[in-house]
Structure formats: structure tokens, C-alpha cells
Design an enzyme around this catalytic site. Structure first.
Site, short mmCIF file in Angstrom:
data_model
loop_
_atom_site.label_atom_id
_atom_site.label_comp_id
_atom_site.label_asym_id
_atom_site.label_seq_id
_atom_site.Cartn_x
_atom_site.Cartn_y
_atom_site.Cartn_z
N CYS A 174 56.39 21.68 -75.33
CA CYS A 174 55.20 22.11 -74.32
C CYS A 174 54.10 22.10 -75.30
O CYS A 174 54.00 21.30 -76.47
CB CYS A 174 55.61 23.53 -73.83
N MET A 175 53.11 23.25 -75.12
CA MET A 175 51.95 23.32 -76.19
C MET A 175 52.36 23.61 -77.63
O MET A 175 51.68 23.06 -78.47
CB MET A 175 51.12 24.37 -75.59
#
Length: 500
Positions: A30-31
Site C-alpha cells: 500500500c502507501m
């Protein structure tokens, strides 16, 4: 140490601390976090992981999450995936060995694939996941049209129209998402750039003296925009400092590719899309019978070569423009020729129990448009019946194409199904009754010509002598004629089937 070496070193340090490659079932990010699926959680050394300079922490949820920070995680994840793929695998069970054998077969096919075929495979991977939604929305659109024509349920038909049309109104976004995913970028950024194409506000923008129209360029524009976004994103990942990556990379990706899309791609793709629609209509209106003959006759060989995947964006463009593709019903006639040929083979080889059983089990699927068992288990290994099946497909295609010349267009509101399974998706310009009648007539012509051509010209004397034998007394499988491609296990399709 270069940036690539640094990221690979981080991945190499993490891998043994999570149990090695054999303990990994999935890899994503993810981020800020590397998200891992694990076979055995007890193999993970949490404290050693936390002690790594590059690891900011760990989080345990449905996946095991290692916090690496923005920018870093996007660069480390591909290196980690590569290390997992390169690592030797543990001893496998019988089922795993069978799966590995199938994978090796696919790897050999991939090794021999040309760049063009690999590109077509990417195109197919972009559009094939959209087919279920196209089918569902297409059937609902057909049902709604029938209710409107009959004047039934006037309070429900607007809702059905919205349900059927919503996906097509936003199909460019889904194409952009899948394109970025397939070409190695961030899918949501590809979708964000493609969304510009369907945004109503583009009507306020003028390009080359003309105002843009929402949806202009359609799926082709979305495809190009998302590919451009992937290249911009990869450039940013390489040159933007990691500390700024989370802010700069998505911003530049959307901005640069968005501006190019608005001031170039939408106009160009719109012209190309319009040209595709105009050419398809012109071809069937002016040379429908001949075009149908070629398309219906050549589709099976195209499937064998994998080149039919090039038609997927064309079908989708026609559906987006006109509400249906006029090419698919013609191409579906190839399956009708295949069914007719198989029935002739059944009669010509009364002593070959193996082939006859294959035909009996595969014919129901063949009528529904799934032709692989008949192709790979019957006609292709025999050789000449494959050619006569193509003759049947050509005759059915010519029949449908002839009516297009006469002004009766037959189209499909979705791609994927063929044969009898295509009836719920049929649409045209002269009413549903005429459309169904023409398509059904084409199927009958394909069945009949495929049968006759195969029965009278599909077998040489040598072929009859070789195959019309009692296979049940031997190994239970049919011999393979010299010079012909051997089939897989009788009745078993090859990987990556194509519905015809």
C-alpha cells in the site's frame, strides 16, 4: 551503492526473517507497507525485522505488514517479488507437481511467443475481466428493450436502463485501471487518468478548434492514457527522491498524462474509434457477404494463432459507440461450422469409440459456443475436418453478412458468448425478431455446410482406414495421423481457451 542495489538489499534482508520464499503466499503493498501472505506465521522473526534500519515497524492483520515508508515500499516490493520468484521451492506434493508441470508447459509456450503475441495477451488481460459485466449489462439492456417495445412495466424500465448503461458510461475507467495493472503501474492512477475521458467538464475544452465530448476516444483513449501514466509513474519512481515520492509521483503522473490525454489522446483516439465504426459499417453494407465469408472462415485459424485477441478492443469500441458489435455474430459462425463438422466425423467413424465419445460429450458445449473440446479433441488432430469446419463457418458468416448488405444488421451487446448462448445478447436495427431469425439462419447454414463439407470432402481413404478402427479394443485413444498436431487427452481443451 545504487538505489536499485539498496532496495534489493532491503528485500534480501527481509526475506529470511519472514520464513523464506517458501513461506510467502502473496506479495502486495500500500502507501507505506509491504503486505505479505504467510503460510506459517511462527516462522517470522518479529524482533529481528524491527531491528532492520529500513523497517519502521510491523503490523499484523489479515496480512503481515512491514512498514517501510512512502516511496521506499514501492521500490522494495518489486525486488522482494523477484527474490521470491527466484528462490528454490520446497518439495511439492503430487498436486503441486502437476501444477508445476502445467506451469512449465505454459513457460515453454511463453518462451516461443513473439512480442506481438505477448502484446495481444496483455490486451486480452485488460479486457477479458470486463466481460462478465458486459454480459450482465447486455442482457439487462436486451430485457429492457423488450419491455419498452411491449409497453410493459413503464415504471421499471428507466431503472433497468440505468443499470444496463452505468457500466458502459464508465467503462473507460475500468480499462484504464486494468491497463495500468497489466503494464506494471499503479492501477488506481491509470483509472484516475482514464476518468478524465468520461468527465462531463471536458466539454468546456477546445482542441484543434473543436470542443471535446465526454467519452471521446472511449476505451482506446483510456488504454493510451493509462499506458502513458505507467511510463510517467515509472520515470518518477526512478528520479524523484523517496522522501517526496508519495506527493510528487502521483501528482506528476496524473498531471502530465492527463494534459496529454486532454490535448491530444482524446482527439486522436476519437478519430480512430470513429474510423473503426465507420469502416465496420461500410464493410458490411458494401461487401457484407464477402466480408462474412472471410471473417467466418478465418476465425478458427486466428484462434489457433492467438491473433483473435486483437479483435477485443474493436468489439468493445463498437459496443461503446453503437450499442452492439456487428462482428461477433459473424465470427460466431466459426463455431457452427465446427459443430457441423463434428457431427459428420461422428458418422464417418462408426468404429472409433474414443472419438465418438468425445464428440457426444463435447457437442452440448459446442452448441453453446464452447468449441475447444471439438477443436483440440476432434477436428484439428484429424486435419482435413478442421479445414471443412472453417468452410462451414465461412458459409454461416456469408449468410449473416449478406443480410447486413440488405440493411438488416445483427449485433451483440457483449463479447464472450457465442453459439446459442449469444441469443440473449442479440441486437440489431430491424427489431429483435428479425435479428434472431437471421442469426439462427446463419447457425443452421454453418451446421449444414460444415456437416456436408466434412462428410463428403473431409476424409481421404487413408484417413478413414487409419481412424475408423475399434479403439475400445486397444488403448482407448485414437491414433494421430502423420503430420497432424497430436491432441491433448481426448475431450480436454488446451490452456487459454477461446470461445468460438
Amino acid at each position: 551503492m545504487s538505489t536499485d542495489d539498496k532496495n534489493r538489499a532491503i528485500a534480501a534482508a527481509i526475506l529470511p526473517l519472514v520464513g523464506g520464499a517458501g513461506n510467502i503466499t502473496s506479495v502486495a503493498h500500500c502507501m507505506t507497507r509491504l503486505r505479505l501472505g504467510l503460510r506459517d506465521r511462527s516462522l517470522v522473526r518479529d524482533e529481528a525485522l524491527k531491528a532492520l534500519p529500513s523497517v519502521m515497524g510491523v503490523v499484523e492483520d489479515d496480512t503481515y505488514q512491514i512498514v517501510l515508508g512512502p516511496g521506499t515500499v514501492a521500490r522494495v516490493t518489486p525486488e522482494f517479488e523477484a527474490l521470491v520468484a527466484e528462490a528454490p521451492k520446497p518439495a511439492a506434493s503430487a498436486d503441486e507437481l502437476a501444477a508445476q508441470g502445467a506451469a512449465l508447459k505454459e513457460a515453454r509456450k511463453a518462451k516461443n511467443a513473439t512480442p506481438f503475441k505477448l502484446f495481444l495477451r496483455k490486451i486480452a488481460n485488460i479486457f477479458v475481466p470486463l466481460i462478465p459485466a458486459l454480459i450482465g449489462c447486455g442482457i439487462i439492456a436486451g430485457l429492457n428493450g423488450l419491455l419498452v417495445n411491449l409497453g410493459w412495466l413503464p415504471g421499471v424500465t428507466p431503472a433497468l436502463a440505468a443499470i444496463a448503461s452505468g457500466f458502459m458510461a464508465l467503462i473507460a475507467v475500468f480499462v484504464g485501471y486494468n491497463t495500468a495493472k497489466e503494464f506494471g503501474g499503479t492501477p488506481i492512477l491509470g483509472g484516475a487518468v482514464a476518468a478524465i475521458i468520461v468527465y462531463a467538464g471536458v466539454a468546456k475544452i477546445e482542441v484543434f478548434g473543436q470542443a471535446l465530448s465526454p467519452g471521446q476516444g472511449g476505451v482506446l483513449g483510456a488504454l493510451g492514457a493509462a499506458v502513458l501514466a505507467v511510463y510517467v509513474e515509472k520515470w518518477c519512481r526512478r528520479w524523484v527522491p523517496e522522501s517526496l515520492d508519495v506527493l510528487v509521483t502521483p501528482t506528476l503522473t496524473v498531471l502530465v498524462s492527463g494534459l496529454v490525454t486532454v490535448f491530444g489522446l482524446m482527439f486522436v483516439a476519437g478519430e480512430v474509434s470513429q474510423a473503426i465504426g465507420d469502416f465496420a459499417n461500410w464493410l458490411l453494407e458494401n461487401a457484407g457477404a464477402g466480408a462474412g465469408l472471410l471473417l467466418g472462415g478465418l476465425f478458427l485459424p486466428l484462434v489457433m494463432l492467438g491473433l483473435h485477441q486483437a479483435l477485443i478492443p474493436i468489439h468493445t469500441t463498437l459496443i461503446e459507440q453503437q450499442g452492439y458489435t456487428v462482428l461477433l455474430p459473424i465470427l460466431a459462425m466459426a463455431g457452427a461450422g465446427q459443430v457441423g463438422a463434428a457431427m459428420a466425423v461422428y458418422l464417418k467413424l462408426p468404429r472409433n469409440g474414443s472419438i465418438r465419445r468425445t464428440i457426444k460429450s463435447a457437442l452440448p458445449a459446442g452448441f453453446l459456443g464452447v468449441g475447444e473440446p471439438l477443436i483440440y479433441g476432434v477436428s484439428l488432430p484429424l486435419g482435413r475436418p478442421f479445414v471443412t469446419a472453417c468452410v462451414g463457418g465461412a458459409a454461416g458468416g456469408a449468410f449473416v453478412g449478406l443480410f447486413s448488405m440488405l440493411g438488416d444488421k445483427v449485433g451483440s451487446t457483449a463479447i464472450g458468448p457465442s453459439g446459442w448462448a449469444l441469443f440473449p445478447l442479440l441486437d440489431g436495427n430491424k427489431g429483435l425478431g428479425a435479428t434472431i431469425a437471421i442469426y439462427a439462419g446463419g447457425l443452421l447454414v454453418g451446421y449444414l455446410v460444415g456437416f456436408v463439407a466434412t462428410y463428403f470432402w473431409g476424409f481421404s481413404r487413408e484417413l478413414i482406414e487409419e481412424f475408423d478402427v475399434d479403439t475400445d479394443a486397444g488403448a482407448g485413444t485414437a491414433p494421430v495421423a502423420a503430420g497432424n498436431t497430436p491432441p491433448p487427452a481426448v475431450g480436454t481443451p488446451e490452456p487459454e481457451p477461446a470461445k468460438v
